[in-house]
Every structure is written in structure tokens, then in C-alpha cells.
Design a protein around this motif. Structure first.
Motif, PDB file in Angstrom:
ATOM      1  N   MET A  60       0.851  -1.199   0.000  1.00 15.96           N
ATOM      2  CA  MET A  60       0.000   0.000   0.000  1.00 15.96           C
ATOM      3  C   MET A  60       0.882   1.244   0.000  1.00 15.96           C
ATOM      4  SD  MET A  60      -2.913   1.052   2.716  1.00 15.96           S
ATOM      5  CE  MET A  60      -3.687  -0.518   2.878  1.00 15.96           C
ATOM      6  N   ASP A  61       0.627   2.173  -0.917  1.00 17.89           N
ATOM      7  CA  ASP A  61       1.479   3.364  -0.852  1.00 17.89           C
ATOM      8  C   ASP A  61       0.838   4.441   0.010  1.00 17.89           C
ATOM      9  OD1 ASP A  61      -0.386   4.721  -2.254  1.00 17.89           O
ATOM     10  OD2 ASP A  61       0.700   4.657  -4.181  1.00 17.89           O
ATOM     11  N   PHE A  62       1.601   5.503   0.219  1.00 18.51           N
ATOM     12  CA  PHE A  62       1.147   6.561   1.125  1.00 18.51           C
ATOM     13  C   PHE A  62      -0.211   7.152   0.744  1.00 18.51           C
ATOM     14  CE2 PHE A  62       5.685   7.769   2.636  1.00 18.51           C
ATOM     15  CZ  PHE A  62       5.684   6.646   3.453  1.00 18.51           C
ATOM     16  N   ASP A  63      -0.383   7.379  -0.566  1.00 18.53           N
ATOM     17  CA  ASP A  63      -1.624   8.028  -0.995  1.00 18.53           C
ATOM     18  C   ASP A  63      -2.852   7.171  -0.703  1.00 18.53           C
ATOM     19  OD1 ASP A  63      -0.619  10.327  -1.702  1.00 18.53           O
ATOM     20  OD2 ASP A  63      -0.390   9.883  -3.865  1.00 18.53           O
ATOM     21  N   VAL A  64      -2.710   5.872  -0.985  1.00 21.50           N
ATOM     22  CA  VAL A  64      -3.848   4.961  -0.745  1.00 21.50           C
ATOM     23  C   VAL A  64      -4.147   4.913   0.752  1.00 21.50           C
ATOM     24  CG1 VAL A  64      -4.683   2.600  -1.005  1.00 21.50           C
ATOM     25  CG2 VAL A  64      -3.258   3.628  -2.793  1.00 21.50           C
ATOM     26  N   LEU A  65      -3.071   4.764   1.540  1.00 22.38           N
ATOM     27  CA  LEU A  65      -3.245   4.711   2.991  1.00 22.38           C
ATOM     28  C   LEU A  65      -3.962   5.969   3.490  1.00 22.38           C
ATOM     29  CD1 LEU A  65      -2.519   3.190   5.659  1.00 22.38           C
ATOM     30  CD2 LEU A  65      -0.562   4.719   5.809  1.00 22.38           C
ATOM     31  N   ARG A  66      -3.499   7.099   3.021  1.00 24.37           N
ATOM     32  CA  ARG A  66      -4.053   8.384   3.439  1.00 24.37           C
ATOM     33  C   ARG A  66      -5.555   8.434   3.143  1.00 24.37           C
ATOM     34  NH1 ARG A  66      -4.865  13.238   1.082  1.00 24.37           N
ATOM     35  NH2 ARG A  66      -4.670  15.002   2.511  1.00 24.37           N
ATOM     36  N   ARG A  67      -5.912   8.056   1.880  1.00 24.86           N
ATOM     37  CA  ARG A  67      -7.317   8.099   1.476  1.00 24.86           C
ATOM     38  C   ARG A  67      -8.169   7.173   2.348  1.00 24.86           C
ATOM     39  NH1 ARG A  67      -7.440   6.134  -3.694  1.00 24.86           N
ATOM     40  NH2 ARG A  67      -5.577   7.323  -4.178  1.00 24.86           N
ATOM     41  N   ASN A  68      -7.663   5.923   2.549  1.00 25.95           N
ATOM     42  CA  ASN A  68      -8.422   4.947   3.343  1.00 25.95           C
ATOM     43  C   ASN A  68      -8.677   5.436   4.776  1.00 25.95           C
ATOM     44  OD1 ASN A  68      -8.393   3.370   1.148  1.00 25.95           O
ATOM     45  ND2 ASN A  68      -6.917   1.855   1.914  1.00 25.95           N
ATOM     46  N   VAL A  69      -7.582   5.967   5.361  1.00 27.97           N
ATOM     47  CA  VAL A  69      -7.728   6.401   6.765  1.00 27.97           C
ATOM     48  C   VAL A  69      -8.722   7.547   6.870  1.00 27.97           C
ATOM     49  CG1 VAL A  69      -6.529   7.378   8.763  1.00 27.97           C
ATOM     50  CG2 VAL A  69      -5.411   5.646   7.372  1.00 27.97           C
ATOM     51  N   LEU A  70      -8.577   8.554   6.028  1.00 29.04           N
ATOM     52  CA  LEU A  70      -9.470   9.719   6.117  1.00 29.04           C
ATOM     53  C   LEU A  70     -10.918   9.312   5.859  1.00 29.04           C
ATOM     54  CD1 LEU A  70      -7.308  12.530   4.463  1.00 29.04           C
ATOM     55  CD2 LEU A  70      -7.700  12.088   6.890  1.00 29.04           C
ATOM     56  N   GLU A  98      16.470   6.662  -1.523  1.00 33.47           N
ATOM     57  CA  GLU A  98      15.008   6.525  -1.415  1.00 33.47           C
ATOM     58  C   GLU A  98      14.520   6.792   0.006  1.00 33.47           C
ATOM     59  OE1 GLU A  98      13.549   3.382  -4.772  1.00 33.47           O
ATOM     60  OE2 GLU A  98      15.010   2.673  -3.296  1.00 33.47           O
ATOM     61  N   LYS A  99      15.321   6.290   0.979  1.00 33.33           N
ATOM     62  CA  LYS A  99      14.936   6.532   2.386  1.00 33.33           C
ATOM     63  C   LYS A  99      14.854   8.014   2.661  1.00 33.33           C
ATOM     64  CE  LYS A  99      16.881   2.543   4.726  1.00 33.33           C
ATOM     65  NZ  LYS A  99      18.085   2.098   5.382  1.00 33.33           N
ATOM     66  N   ARG A 100      15.825   8.772   2.131  1.00 32.65           N
ATOM     67  CA  ARG A 100      15.861  10.211   2.351  1.00 32.65           C
ATOM     68  C   ARG A 100      14.611  10.895   1.801  1.00 32.65           C
ATOM     69  NH1 ARG A 100      21.642  11.857   0.900  1.00 32.65           N
ATOM     70  NH2 ARG A 100      22.560  11.196   2.859  1.00 32.65           N
ATOM     71  N   LYS A 101      14.075  10.330   0.741  1.00 28.50           N
ATOM     72  CA  LYS A 101      12.899  10.922   0.106  1.00 28.50           C
ATOM     73  C   LYS A 101      11.615  10.531   0.853  1.00 28.50           C
ATOM     74  CE  LYS A 101      11.251  10.532  -4.231  1.00 28.50           C
ATOM     75  NZ  LYS A 101      11.344   9.849  -5.516  1.00 28.50           N
ATOM     76  N   LEU A 102      11.534   9.210   1.153  1.00 32.31           N
ATOM     77  CA  LEU A 102      10.271   8.719   1.711  1.00 32.31           C
ATOM     78  C   LEU A 102      10.134   8.949   3.236  1.00 32.31           C
ATOM     79  CD1 LEU A 102       9.864   5.427  -0.345  1.00 32.31           C
ATOM     80  CD2 LEU A 102       8.570   7.533  -0.541  1.00 32.31           C
ATOM     81  N   GLY A 103      11.272   8.991   3.957  1.00 34.96           N
ATOM     82  CA  GLY A 103      11.238   9.188   5.427  1.00 34.96           C
ATOM     83  C   GLY A 103      10.410  10.401   5.832  1.00 34.96           C
ATOM     84  N   PRO A 104      10.811  11.608   5.349  1.00 37.53           N
ATOM     85  CA  PRO A 104      10.035  12.800   5.739  1.00 37.53           C
ATOM     86  C   PRO A 104       8.581  12.712   5.289  1.00 37.53           C
ATOM     87  CG  PRO A 104      12.101  13.419   4.721  1.00 37.53           C
ATOM     88  CD  PRO A 104      11.963  11.929   4.553  1.00 37.53           C
ATOM     89  N   ALA A 105       8.334  12.109   4.122  1.00 41.09           N
ATOM     90  CA  ALA A 105       6.952  12.009   3.632  1.00 41.09           C
ATOM     91  C   ALA A 105       6.125  11.157   4.602  1.00 41.09           C
ATOM     92  CB  ALA A 105       6.926  11.410   2.248  1.00 41.09           C
ATOM     93  N   ASN A 122       1.805  12.651  11.068  1.00 40.73           N
ATOM     94  CA  ASN A 122       1.315  13.849  11.773  1.00 40.73           C
ATOM     95  C   ASN A 122      -0.077  14.247  11.292  1.00 40.73           C
ATOM     96  OD1 ASN A 122       3.616  13.927  13.202  1.00 40.73           O
ATOM     97  ND2 ASN A 122       4.622  15.518  11.946  1.00 40.73           N
ATOM     98  N   GLU A 123      -0.248  14.193   9.960  1.00 41.23           N
ATOM     99  CA  GLU A 123      -1.533  14.602   9.395  1.00 41.23           C
ATOM    100  C   GLU A 123      -2.660  13.693   9.893  1.00 41.23           C
ATOM    101  OE1 GLU A 123      -1.818  14.322   5.147  1.00 41.23           O
ATOM    102  OE2 GLU A 123      -3.848  15.121   5.125  1.00 41.23           O
ATOM    103  N   LEU A 124      -2.380  12.364   9.864  1.00 45.02           N
ATOM    104  CA  LEU A 124      -3.432  11.423  10.271  1.00 45.02           C
ATOM    105  C   LEU A 124      -3.721  11.531  11.770  1.00 45.02           C
ATOM    106  CD1 LEU A 124      -2.523   8.309   8.077  1.00 45.02           C
ATOM    107  CD2 LEU A 124      -4.233  10.092   7.654  1.00 45.02           C
ATOM    108  N   GLU A 125      -2.670  11.720  12.567  1.00 48.63           N
ATOM    109  CA  GLU A 125      -2.894  11.862  14.031  1.00 48.63           C
ATOM    110  C   GLU A 125      -3.767  13.075  14.315  1.00 48.63           C
ATOM    111  OE1 GLU A 125       0.890   9.531  16.027  1.00 48.63           O
ATOM    112  OE2 GLU A 125       0.962  11.722  15.823  1.00 48.63           O
ATOM    113  N   ALA A 126      -3.492  14.162  13.613  1.00 49.92           N
ATOM    114  CA  ALA A 126      -4.299  15.378  13.800  1.00 49.92           C
ATOM    115  C   ALA A 126      -5.754  15.123  13.418  1.00 49.92           C
ATOM    116  CB  ALA A 126      -3.720  16.515  12.958  1.00 49.92           C
TER     117      ALA A 126
END
Ligand code: YSA
Length: 333
Positions: A1-11, A52-59, A65-69
Motif C-alpha cells: 500500500m502506498d502513502f496516498d492509498v493509505l491516506r485516502r483509506n484512513v481519512l 530513497e529513504k531520504r525521500k520517503l522518510g520525511p513524507a 502527523n496529518e493522520l494523528e491530527a
């Protein structure tokens, strides 16, 4: 599951849920520290290259943070909804009794007495509790060393005030409300009729009818034709309004240096007579002290004991109860 899918599902899931328990389950499913979807993605990052870690870590952090909020926000909304639904008041339920205080019997008595005298056209005046011996005694025709000073056992205060270079004025706690007669007449011209409610102090032994700290109400009526008959009428009217028509009272001859003639008023209480008031026609020397022409004006004055009248009204057999602070006593009024 990538970040975008996860984000959509959770919201989407947060949006749909309508209770706190369901919300918590969603949070554990996606953000849980052990097996949450997000943590699974983060764990899989360890196999990626440093680039890749450097790119995906901060994302990933940003997403967490967004989902916790979003969870916190939803939780607040659900709590608010619960609070609002609980505030649907059932107005048929019995209310909570709010404890309300009430007036002390002496205040009730004073208020009633003020009312009666005001209805008889008397004005209400007040004066200081700390007095000079001039107002408390001398101006009332009780000079120093006069034996009548013994009638009022006095609390003297340490001398502080120098009235002139040569004479030290003596201060005391007023023993009666009569000094206010002098203070008022110094500043006003007759005709007038006043009452003066106030606290007074006497250095004497207490018993069922005597306190060291009690209240008086002074009365003073001055004019050209004021007579003892006026006094008797006013007092009779006052006592009948206060106690009713069947009240038994008597006028009895007495002595005060500041009245001539002088009298006292007694009221019958349980077969005995209780003294409630001293009174008389204002002595010419008192008028001289305030620079009135004693040949032209006349007046009557009286000083009644507030506690004594309250004892009669409320059938209280010991004056000390008023100051006992005993709630069982106070709550009866
Ligand atoms: C007399 C003539 C006037 O022209 C004006 C006023 C007076 C009254 C005078 N100043 C006076 O104080 N008289 S008195 O000593 O007899 O007190 C008046 C009333 O106060 C008493 O009748 C009594 O009701 C009350 N009293 C006196 N000592 C008290 C007391 N009440 C409670 N405790 C005491 N220790």
C-alpha cells in the motif's frame, strides 16, 4: 500500500465512524505501534537505498502527523456531540436545591423598625462607632467626673488624637447612639425628625438581657411645638405596628442628664417587665451645646434596644443567642 492509498483509506474511515470506540479501532488498525499499516510501510523502508529513504522518510512522518491530527479532531467532535446530546434537559426532573442564605434576626428587626419610622416621616441618619468623650458625654450634659457617667460603663481607647495643642481628646467606643443627636443638630436646623440605628458597646457583665456589644436605635424630633404627647403618640404607634394592638407596655419615670423629664418604656414579657427604651424631652443644656435657642425649640428623644425588641418579637429568652453563631438558632428565621 502506498502513502496516498493509505491516506485516502484512513481519512475515509475517520469520516464514516460515528463513535469513539470505532474511531479507536481505526486508529489502532492504521497508526498502531505494533501492527499498524503505517508502521508496516515504515518497516519496509529499511530495504530501500539511502537515496530513497531520504525521500520517503520525511513524507512518512508528514503523513503520520496529518493522520494523528485528523484522529484528534474527530475525537473532539464526537465528544462535543455527546456533550450536546446530554444537554437535552428533561425539564420534568426535580431541580437541584440551591442553598440560599437569609437575613439575621437583628437585621430583620432593624429593617422593620426603619420601615415603620420612615412611614411616620422620620429620616435615617448614621454616626461613628468610635467617638470622642465630648459627643458621647460632655455635649449630652454629662461632664467629666459627673456620677451619671457610671451609667455607661465605657471601653476607652488609647488616646491618639490631639484636638488642640493643650487638650488631649479621649476616644471611646460609643456607649449609646445619643452622640449622633449632637452631630446631627450641629449641622441641621429644626424642624426635623430622625432615627439613628447603630452598634454600641458597654464594658459590663453579660447575662440573659445584657450584652457588651448591642444595637440601639436613637430617635430625635425637634421643632417649635414638640411635646411629650407627641412622643407618647409616636411610641404607641410604633409599638402597635411592630407587635400588634394587644402589646402591653408602660411609661415609667427615670433619669438621664440629657432629658427633662426622663422616662423609660417597658414591655411585658412572660409576666415580667423588660426595659426596652430610655427617653425624654431634650434638656435645654443639650440645645445650648449645639447653639439652638432653647427657649424657641423643643424636642423629644429616645434610645431603644434592638436586641431587646427582637427578643420580645421572636420569643428569645437569652440575648447571647444572637451572637452565638449557632446555626440551629440562626436558621429558624
Ligand atoms: C435616653 C434619653 C434620650 O433623650 C435619648 C436616648 C436615651 C437612651 C440612652 N442613651 C441610653 O442608652 N439609655 S439606656 O442605657 O437605658 O439604654 C437604652 C436601651 O438600650 C435599654 O432600654 C435597653 O433596651 C438597651 N440596653 C441597654 N444596655 C444594654 C441594652 N441592651 C442589651 N445589652 C445591654 N447591655
Amino acid at each position: 500500500m502506498d502513502f496516498d492509498v493509505l491516506r485516502r483509506n484512513v481519512l475515509e474511515a475517520i469520516k464514516k465512524t460515528q463513535d469513539v470506540k470505532g474511531l479507536e479501532q481505526i486508529r489502532i488498525k492504521y497508526l498502531g505501534r505494533q501492527d499498524g499499516e503505517l508502521i508496516k510501510i515504515l518497516r519496509s523502508l529499511k530495504d530501500l537505498s539511502v537515496e530513497e529513504k531520504r525521500k520517503l522518510g520525511p513524507a512518512a512522518n508528514f503523513l503520520r502527523n496529518e493522520l494523528e491530527a485528523a484522529f484528534i479532531n474527530k475525537l473532539e467532535n464526537l465528544k462535543l456531540k455527546i456533550r450536546n446530546s446530554q444537554s437535552n434537559l428533561d425539564v420534568t426532573l426535580p431541580g437541584k436545591k440551591v442553598p440560599v442564605g437569609h437575613l439575621h434576626p437583628l437585621t430583620l428587626m432593624e429593617n422593620r423598625i426603619r420601615e415603620i419610622f420612615q412611614s411616620l416621616s422620620f429620616s435615617v441618619v448614621e454616626g461613628p462607632e468610635v467617638e470622642s468623650d465630648y459627643y458621647n458625654f460632655d455635649a449630652l450634659n454629662i461632664p467629666a467626673n459627673h456620677p451619671a457617667r457610671d451609667m455607661w460603663d465605657t471601653f476607652w481607647l488609647r488616646q491618639k488624637v490631639q484636638s488642640s495643642k493643650f487638650k488631649v481628646q479621649s476616644l471611646l467606643l460609643r456607649t449609646h447612639t445619643s452622640p449622633v443627636q449632637i452631630r446631627y443638630m450641629e449641622k441641621h436646623q429644626p424642624p426635623f425628625q430622625i432615627i439613628v440605628p447603630g452598634r454600641v458597646f458597654r464594658y459590663e457583665a453579660t447575662d440573659a438581657t445584657h450584652e457588651i456589644n448591642f444595637h440601639q436605635i436613637e430617635g430625635l424630633m425637634v421643632g417649635e411645638d414638640v411635646s411629650l404627647a407627641n412622643f407618647k403618640y409616636i411610641i404607641e404607634e410604633f409599638l402597635k405596628q411592630l407587635f400588634g394592638k394587644n402589646i402591653h407596655f408602660r411609661f415609667r419615670p427615670s433619669y438621664f442628664p440629657f432629658t427633662e423629664p426622663s422616662l423609660e418604656v417597658d414591655i411585658q414579657l412572660g409576666g415580667k417587665w423588660l426595659e426596652v427604651m430610655g427617653a425624654g424631652m431634650v434638656h435645654p443644656k443639650v440645645f445650648d451645646a449645639v447653639k439652638y435657642n432653647s427657649k424657641e425649640v423643643r424636642g423629644f428623644a429616645f434610645g431603644l434596644g434592638l436586641e431587646r425588641l427582637a427578643m420580645i418579637k421572636y420569643k428569645i429568652d437569652d440575648i447571647r443567642l444572637f451572637y452565638s453563631g449557632d446555626l440551629r438558632f440562626i436558621k429558624q428565621f
